[in-house]
Design an enzyme around this catalytic site. Structure first.
Site, short mmCIF file in Angstrom:
data_model
loop_
_atom_site.label_atom_id
_atom_site.label_comp_id
_atom_site.label_asym_id
_atom_site.label_seq_id
_atom_site.Cartn_x
_atom_site.Cartn_y
_atom_site.Cartn_z
CE LYS A 43 -2.01 -1.06 3.88
NZ LYS A 43 -1.35 -2.35 4.16
NE ARG A 122 -4.03 -1.30 10.24
CZ ARG A 122 -2.91 -0.86 9.67
NH1 ARG A 122 -2.84 0.36 9.23
NH2 ARG A 122 -1.90 -1.66 9.57
NE ARG A 161 7.88 -2.53 5.78
CZ ARG A 161 6.57 -2.47 6.00
NH1 ARG A 161 5.80 -1.85 5.16
NH2 ARG A 161 6.07 -3.06 7.05
NE ARG A 194 6.79 -0.65 9.69
CZ ARG A 194 5.62 -0.57 9.07
NH1 ARG A 194 5.52 0.13 7.95
NH2 ARG A 194 4.56 -1.21 9.53
NE ARG A 205 2.47 -5.19 10.75
CZ ARG A 205 3.48 -4.98 9.91
NH1 ARG A 205 4.66 -5.53 10.14
NH2 ARG A 205 3.31 -4.22 8.86
P1 AP5 Z 1 4.89 -1.54 1.64
O1 AP5 Z 1 4.53 -0.66 0.49
O2 AP5 Z 1 5.68 -0.96 2.76
O3 AP5 Z 1 3.59 -2.30 2.19
P2 AP5 Z 1 2.37 -1.77 3.07
O4 AP5 Z 1 1.15 -2.46 2.56
O5 AP5 Z 1 2.37 -0.29 3.12
O6 AP5 Z 1 2.79 -2.40 4.44
P3 AP5 Z 1 2.75 -1.83 5.93
O7 AP5 Z 1 3.44 -2.86 6.76
O8 AP5 Z 1 3.32 -0.44 6.00
O9 AP5 Z 1 1.28 -1.83 6.23
P4 AP5 Z 1 0.71 -1.88 7.60
O10 AP5 Z 1 -0.68 -1.66 7.18
O11 AP5 Z 1 0.94 -3.03 8.48
O12 AP5 Z 1 1.53 -0.76 8.41
P5 AP5 Z 1 1.16 0.65 8.94
O13 AP5 Z 1 2.37 1.47 8.92
O14 AP5 Z 1 -0.08 1.17 8.31
O15 AP5 Z 1 5.67 -2.80 1.01
C1 AP5 Z 1 6.20 -3.82 1.82
C2 AP5 Z 1 7.55 -4.29 1.23
O16 AP5 Z 1 7.32 -4.90 -0.05
C3 AP5 Z 1 8.56 -3.15 0.96
O17 AP5 Z 1 9.84 -3.62 1.24
C4 AP5 Z 1 8.41 -2.85 -0.54
O18 AP5 Z 1 9.60 -2.35 -1.12
C5 AP5 Z 1 8.06 -4.24 -1.09
N1 AP5 Z 1 7.17 -4.16 -2.25
C6 AP5 Z 1 6.11 -3.33 -2.41
N2 AP5 Z 1 5.51 -3.58 -3.61
C7 AP5 Z 1 6.20 -4.60 -4.17
C8 AP5 Z 1 6.07 -5.32 -5.39
N3 AP5 Z 1 5.11 -5.03 -6.26
N4 AP5 Z 1 6.94 -6.31 -5.65
C9 AP5 Z 1 7.93 -6.61 -4.76
N5 AP5 Z 1 8.12 -5.98 -3.60
C10 AP5 Z 1 7.27 -4.97 -3.30
O19 AP5 Z 1 0.74 0.32 10.46
C11 AP5 Z 1 1.68 -0.13 11.42
C12 AP5 Z 1 0.99 -0.27 12.77
O20 AP5 Z 1 0.48 1.02 13.18
C13 AP5 Z 1 -0.22 -1.19 12.81
O21 AP5 Z 1 0.16 -2.54 13.00
C14 AP5 Z 1 -0.99 -0.60 14.00
O22 AP5 Z 1 -0.43 -1.01 15.23
C15 AP5 Z 1 -0.77 0.89 13.86
N6 AP5 Z 1 -1.82 1.55 13.07
C16 AP5 Z 1 -1.63 2.27 11.94
N7 AP5 Z 1 -2.80 2.72 11.46
C17 AP5 Z 1 -3.76 2.27 12.30
C18 AP5 Z 1 -5.17 2.40 12.33
N8 AP5 Z 1 -5.83 3.08 11.37
N9 AP5 Z 1 -5.86 1.79 13.33
C19 AP5 Z 1 -5.20 1.12 14.31
N10 AP5 Z 1 -3.87 0.96 14.33
C20 AP5 Z 1 -3.14 1.54 13.35
#
Ligand code: AP5
Length: 265
Positions: A43, A122, A161, A194, A205
């Site tokens: 994402k 979420r 990542r 991370r 997660r």
């Molecule tokens: P990346 O683009 O980083 O993936 P992502 O879907 O953004 O993954 P996240 O882990 O950031 O999502 P998340 O939803 O768990 O984390 P968030 O920060 O929101 O890609 C991943 C990897 O793959 C990278 O290395 C990239 O280079 C590679 N890649 C990408 N596309 C590719 C492709 N096509 N081919 C090959 N490789 C590829 O949340 C973290 C924490 O914050 C949560 O667990 C929670 O505790 C809290 N939090 C955040 N928002 C909320 C909310 N709204 N409600 C409650 N808790 C929340």
């Protein structure tokens, strides 16, 4: 060194008292997108690419929490300290804390250049709060993009990542490696792994996603704005698929003399 990919998102990352060095230009039909999908599906990577194409602001709640975690301990509220503990374990931060943070930064959501929401909403509670805010402001979502990928590929993406400490750009040790190991291509910041990309946090997660976030797929399908998209292949291919689908949705909405509720842009 490449030019920076995005504006500094200061107001989103640091709160309403901060000002972005670059604010989005006013647009006639700004894009208002939500990116859904399991942790690690890509994402954030797509949000960066879409921001370049569409000009809308990339708003990630995860990035905003991580930025809050970098502040001095005494500058963090008790709710924020608790939120950072939930994150470390891979659990969701409680809705009340998330909504408080989003509400404080609602000018980023209401801005005239549009938004790309990444990691929010979420839960059904968060989705209802966002819907209420947007209805009150007479804003409509353009689309909700749901990225789909098998679990084994998600785990592989998460474990490799690396993120830039400064500009938050995302790399992968094998799939999208930086030109110099450990150094960001865009701002020369240090790349780090991370804490919640450890194997035990990844398991939590993914379970949490199935339980709390997957029900949003039905919620947005019922509103007629859901676009499922396969997240296989290179980021550029996924971007092309996304652009094709959202462009088709936009022209369908334009062609309809009486746009349906939920798909008006
Ligand atoms: P990346 O683009 O980083 O993936 P992502 O879907 O953004 O993954 P996240 O882990 O950031 O999502 P998340 O939803 O768990 O984390 P968030 O920060 O929101 O890609 C991943 C990897 O793959 C990278 O290395 C990239 O280079 C590679 N890649 C990408 N596309 C590719 C492709 N096509 N081919 C090959 N490789 C590829 O949340 C973290 C924490 O914050 C949560 O667990 C929670 O505790 C809290 N939090 C955040 N928002 C909320 C909310 N709204 N409600 C409650 N808790 C929340």
């Amino acid at each position: 060194m490449h030019a920076p990919l995005k504006n500094d998102r200061l107001a989103w990352l640091q709160g309403p008292s901060a000002e972005c060095s670059e604010t989005p230009a006013a647009r006639k039909n700004p894009w208002r997108l939500i990116l859904l999908g399991a942790p690690g599906v890509g994402k954030g990577t797509q949000a960066d690419l879409l921001t370049e194409r569409l000009g809308a602001c990339h708003l990630s709640t995860g990035d905003a929490f991580r930025a809050a975690g970098k502040r001095r301990d005494c500058d963090q509220s008790p709710a924020m300290k608790a939120a950072l503990e939930y994150m470390r374990r891979g659990e969701l931060v409680p809705d009340s804390t998330v909504w408080e943070m989003v509400r404080e930064r609602s000018s980023c959501i209401l801005n005239c250049g549009g938004f790309i929401l990444d990691g929010f909403p979420r839960t059904l509670g968060q989705a209802e709060s966002l819907k209420e805010l947007m209805e009150k402001e007479k804003l409509a979502l353009s689309a909700v993009v749901n990225y789909e990928l098998p679990v084994d590929e998600i785990v592989q993406r998460l474990s490799g990542r690396r993120t830039c400490e400064q500009c938050k750009s995302v790399f992968h040790v094998t799939e999208r490696p930086p030109q110099v190991e450990g150094v960001c291509d865009h701002c020369e910041g240090r790349l780090f792994q991370r804490e919640d990309d450890r194997p035990e946090a990844i398991t939590v997660r993914l379970e949490t996603y199935e339980r709390s976030t997957a029900p949003l797929i039905q919620f947005y399908e019922n509103l007629g704005v859901l676009l499922p998209i396969a997240a296989k292949g290179s980021p550029e291919k996924i971007l092309a698929r996304t652009m094709q689908k959202i462009a088709a949705l936009a022209s369908a909405a334009q062609l309809a003399s009486q746009p349906q509720s939920g798909v008006i842009r």
